[in-house]
Design a protein around this motif. Structure first.
Motif, PDB file in Angstrom:
ATOM      1  N   ALA A 200     -14.771  -0.936  45.320  1.00  0.00           N
ATOM      2  CA  ALA A 200     -15.155   0.029  46.353  1.00  0.00           C
ATOM      3  C   ALA A 200     -14.901   1.457  45.883  1.00  0.00           C
ATOM      4  N   ILE A 201     -13.796   1.661  45.175  1.00  0.00           N
ATOM      5  CA  ILE A 201     -13.504   3.009  44.657  1.00  0.00           C
ATOM      6  C   ILE A 201     -14.570   3.430  43.653  1.00  0.00           C
ATOM      7  N   GLY A 202     -14.980   2.507  42.772  1.00  0.00           N
ATOM      8  CA  GLY A 202     -16.016   2.840  41.791  1.00  0.00           C
ATOM      9  C   GLY A 202     -17.342   3.198  42.465  1.00  0.00           C
ATOM     10  N   LEU A 203     -17.714   2.485  43.535  1.00  0.00           N
ATOM     11  CA  LEU A 203     -18.962   2.788  44.241  1.00  0.00           C
ATOM     12  C   LEU A 203     -18.889   4.144  44.943  1.00  0.00           C
ATOM     13  N   LEU A 204     -17.732   4.460  45.527  1.00  0.00           N
ATOM     14  CA  LEU A 204     -17.579   5.772  46.174  1.00  0.00           C
ATOM     15  C   LEU A 204     -17.659   6.904  45.150  1.00  0.00           C
ATOM     16  N   GLN A 205     -17.083   6.685  43.994  1.00  0.00           N
ATOM     17  CA  GLN A 205     -17.175   7.723  42.953  1.00  0.00           C
ATOM     18  C   GLN A 205     -18.623   7.906  42.471  1.00  0.00           C
ATOM     19  N   SER A 206     -19.381   6.819  42.382  1.00  0.00           N
ATOM     20  CA  SER A 206     -20.794   6.936  41.999  1.00  0.00           C
ATOM     21  C   SER A 206     -21.581   7.705  43.054  1.00  0.00           C
ATOM     22  N   ALA A 207     -21.268   7.459  44.340  1.00  0.00           N
ATOM     23  CA  ALA A 207     -21.948   8.208  45.399  1.00  0.00           C
ATOM     24  C   ALA A 207     -21.606   9.694  45.318  1.00  0.00           C
ATOM     25  N   ASP A 208     -20.365  10.043  45.008  1.00  0.00           N
ATOM     26  CA  ASP A 208     -19.977  11.450  44.869  1.00  0.00           C
ATOM     27  C   ASP A 208     -20.714  12.100  43.692  1.00  0.00           C
ATOM     28  N   GLU A 209     -20.955  11.294  42.635  1.00  0.00           N
ATOM     29  CA  GLU A 209     -21.711  11.844  41.509  1.00  0.00           C
ATOM     30  C   GLU A 209     -23.155  12.144  41.906  1.00  0.00           C
ATOM     31  N   ARG A 210     -23.764  11.317  42.736  1.00  0.00           N
ATOM     32  CA  ARG A 210     -25.130  11.588  43.190  1.00  0.00           C
ATOM     33  C   ARG A 210     -25.192  12.871  44.038  1.00  0.00           C
ATOM     34  N   ILE A 211     -24.202  13.014  44.899  1.00  0.00           N
ATOM     35  CA  ILE A 211     -24.187  14.226  45.740  1.00  0.00           C
ATOM     36  C   ILE A 211     -23.929  15.466  44.893  1.00  0.00           C
ATOM     37  N   SER A 212     -23.066  15.340  43.886  1.00  0.00           N
ATOM     38  CA  SER A 212     -22.791  16.475  43.016  1.00  0.00           C
ATOM     39  C   SER A 212     -24.017  16.858  42.194  1.00  0.00           C
ATOM     40  N   ALA A 213     -24.845  15.876  41.839  1.00  0.00           N
ATOM     41  CA  ALA A 213     -26.045  16.166  41.051  1.00  0.00           C
ATOM     42  C   ALA A 213     -27.091  16.918  41.853  1.00  0.00           C
ATOM     43  N   MET A 214     -27.006  16.889  43.170  1.00  0.00           N
ATOM     44  CA  MET A 214     -27.978  17.613  44.003  1.00  0.00           C
ATOM     45  C   MET A 214     -27.759  19.124  43.937  1.00  0.00           C
ATOM     46  N   LYS A 215     -26.531  19.568  43.583  1.00  0.00           N
ATOM     47  CA  LYS A 215     -26.194  20.992  43.428  1.00  0.00           C
ATOM     48  C   LYS A 215     -26.587  21.804  44.656  1.00  0.00           C
ATOM     49  N   ASP A 216     -26.125  21.305  45.789  1.00  0.00           N
ATOM     50  CA  ASP A 216     -26.390  21.987  47.056  1.00  0.00           C
ATOM     51  C   ASP A 216     -25.049  22.410  47.648  1.00  0.00           C
ATOM     52  N   PRO A 217     -24.797  23.743  47.752  1.00  0.00           N
ATOM     53  CA  PRO A 217     -23.502  24.189  48.300  1.00  0.00           C
ATOM     54  C   PRO A 217     -23.280  23.738  49.738  1.00  0.00           C
ATOM     55  N   ALA A 218     -24.332  23.409  50.460  1.00  0.00           N
ATOM     56  CA  ALA A 218     -24.180  22.984  51.846  1.00  0.00           C
ATOM     57  C   ALA A 218     -23.581  21.586  51.962  1.00  0.00           C
ATOM     58  N   LEU A 219     -23.480  20.888  50.845  1.00  0.00           N
ATOM     59  CA  LEU A 219     -22.957  19.515  50.875  1.00  0.00           C
ATOM     60  C   LEU A 219     -21.479  19.452  50.511  1.00  0.00           C
ATOM     61  N   ARG A 223     -18.892  16.079  50.207  1.00  0.00           N
ATOM     62  CA  ARG A 223     -18.094  15.723  49.031  1.00  0.00           C
ATOM     63  C   ARG A 223     -16.609  15.664  49.382  1.00  0.00           C
ATOM     64  N   LYS A 224     -16.161  16.563  50.292  1.00  0.00           N
ATOM     65  CA  LYS A 224     -14.772  16.525  50.737  1.00  0.00           C
ATOM     66  C   LYS A 224     -14.474  15.203  51.459  1.00  0.00           C
ATOM     67  N   ALA A 225     -15.404  14.738  52.296  1.00  0.00           N
ATOM     68  CA  ALA A 225     -15.214  13.466  53.005  1.00  0.00           C
ATOM     69  C   ALA A 225     -15.167  12.298  52.018  1.00  0.00           C
ATOM     70  N   LEU A 226     -16.010  12.338  50.987  1.00  0.00           N
ATOM     71  CA  LEU A 226     -15.993  11.291  49.983  1.00  0.00           C
ATOM     72  C   LEU A 226     -14.670  11.270  49.218  1.00  0.00           C
ATOM     73  N   ALA A 227     -14.137  12.440  48.902  1.00  0.00           N
ATOM     74  CA  ALA A 227     -12.853  12.500  48.194  1.00  0.00           C
ATOM     75  C   ALA A 227     -11.729  11.917  49.041  1.00  0.00           C
ATOM     76  N   GLU A 228     -11.729  12.226  50.333  1.00  0.00           N
ATOM     77  CA  GLU A 228     -10.699  11.660  51.217  1.00  0.00           C
ATOM     78  C   GLU A 228     -10.839  10.137  51.315  1.00  0.00           C
ATOM     79  N   ASP A 229     -12.058   9.638  51.361  1.00  0.00           N
ATOM     80  CA  ASP A 229     -12.244   8.182  51.407  1.00  0.00           C
ATOM     81  C   ASP A 229     -11.740   7.518  50.132  1.00  0.00           C
ATOM     82  N   ILE A 230     -11.978   8.140  48.994  1.00  0.00           N
ATOM     83  CA  ILE A 230     -11.493   7.574  47.729  1.00  0.00           C
ATOM     84  C   ILE A 230      -9.976   7.530  47.701  1.00  0.00           C
TER      85      ILE A 230
END
Length: 411
Positions: A200-219, A223-230
């Motif tokens: 589950a931790i590996g899948l959450l980290q992969s999802a954070d990588e997808r969001i980071s690749a979007m390069k949108d400051p509004a997100l 990303r903060k919520a994903l870090a807390e979940d991890i």
């Protein structure tokens, strides 16, 4: 000419009246015989005296009357025979008519019964047809409703596709957000269904990588919520259910070959006995030694400090092994249910039976008991994390193309 005339007062006329067809039918043969005799006598006496001619003429005249009587009798017999035959024929006709009438009544009765049966079958067919028509009408109504619902769903699907197309045009990174949302859902399944926090931790980290690749400051909030979940998943102390199940399987397979405990018959013999000598002078000592050997060997009492367990028959041994396996299987089930109490009780009972009935000096038995003692210390802890904070934010991103701003509480 004169002879042909008949006198009513003549004797011949009187005789003719006597012999008449009105006589009794029983006397007709006798009369016929008399007529024949008279005719023969008249033929023989043709040359006799003519004084007897009136009598002969009268007898000759009686011959035609006898033939009419015969014809009348014959006709009466024919009439009687015809009458009897007619009566018999009429009787046969009446009997045949009665039988025909009986058969006709039976046929009518059978026809009435058959008509009733056909009427009942017709009623049942009509009722079944009506019921079938009602079912078909209800089915047609349901189909109409289903078609209407299907049309609504098709319309909704069309609207949804149009909305997705609009969102995709508005947000080029829509598919990356959908992939991140899918990875988060898979992490939840691995954590709550399979109790596998590492995956589950590996899948959450992969999802954070997808969001980071979007390069949108509004997100940044996502990303903060994903870090807390991890961090929360990494902090979970969960039991390694899979390895524990494998260890229990190995013990279940090894229980069958364990040796049972046996009674120790290797007792030390008393070596303080004296030997018998060959000297006659030592007969008293030899007699005492022989007597002591006899009495000591007749009844032997040995002391045992450990508990003596009863020996088991092969059938009892099979039941014992199966009971131990059953308890270990219950421990596996308790692991899947996160039931700490039943898990520890099953392990403890299996360990108790092993120590009580099996040979504790055997290395294989010692290894299994050590493994059970190690498994008894396992703590079955259930996952306390119920949901991810990033899930609703990802749903908003996939649906609307952006994260909706949270409303601040009114002052």
């Amino acid at each position: 000419m004169e002879n042909n005339k008949k006198d009513p007062n003549s004797p011949a006329h009187k005789d003719e009246k006597v012999i008449s067809p009105a006589q009794n039918p029983i006397e007709k043969p006798l009369q016929a015989k008399k007529v024949n005799a008279t005719s023969q006598q008249s033929a023989d006496n043709k040359n006799n005296n003519q004084t007897n001619s009136p009598v002969n003429n009268s007898r000759r005249k009686a011959k035609p009357s006898s033939w009419w009587i015969r014809i009348g009798v014959l006709f009466s017999l024919l009439v009687a025979i015809v009458a009897v035959a007619s009566c018999y024929w009429l009787y046969l006709q009446l009997s045949q008519q009665s039988q025909d009438q009986t058969q006709l009544e039976q046929s009518i009765t059978e026809q009435v019964t058959q008509n009733k049966s056909l009427k009942y079958e017709l009623q049942q067919t009509v009722m079944a047809s009506n019921k079938r028509f009602g079912t078909l009408e209800q089915q047609q109504l349901n189909d109409t409703k289903a078609y209407a619902k299907l049309a609504e769903l098709q319309q909704s699907n069309k609207q949804l596709q149009e909305r997705v197309a609009v969102i995709a045009q508005r947000s080029p990174n829509h598919w990356m957000a959908s992939e991140a949302e899918y990875l988060v859902r898979m992490a939840g399944r691995k954590l709550w269904l399979e109790n596998d926090p590492q995956t589950a931790i590996g899948l959450l980290q992969s999802a954070d990588e997808r969001i980071s690749a979007m390069k949108d400051p509004a997100l940044t909030l996502l990303r903060k919520a994903l870090a807390e979940d991890i961090i929360k998943v990494n902090a979970l102390k969960t039991t390694d259910i899979t390895n524990t199940i494998f260890d229990l399987d190995n013990i279940i397979n090894d229980v069958e070959g364990l040796p049972l405990n046996r009674v120790d018959e290797n007792f030390t013999e008393n070596k303080n006995t004296q030997a018998v000598t060959d000297s006659i002078d030592d007969w008293q000592q030899n007699l005492a030694t022989t007597w002591h050997d006899l009495t000591d060997g007749f009844i032997t009492i040995r002391k045992r400090t450990t508990d003596l367990e009863p020996l088991l028959s092969p059938e009892q041994q099979w039941y014992l092994v199966e009971n131990i396996r059953n308890k270990l299987l219950q421990a596996q089930l308790a692991l899947y249910r996160f039931d700490q109490v039943n898990y520890q009780q099953s392990i403890a009972l299996a360990d108790k039976w092993l120590q009580q009935y099996f040979d504790l000096t055997d290395p294989k038995t010692k290894a299994i008991i050590a493994s059970l003692d190690k498994l008894a210390k396992v703590k079955v802890e259930k996952v306390t994390l119920n949901k991810f904070q990033a899930s609703p934010l990802l749903q908003q991103l996939v649906t609307y193309g952006e994260i909706m701003p949270t409303q601040e509480p009114a002052q």
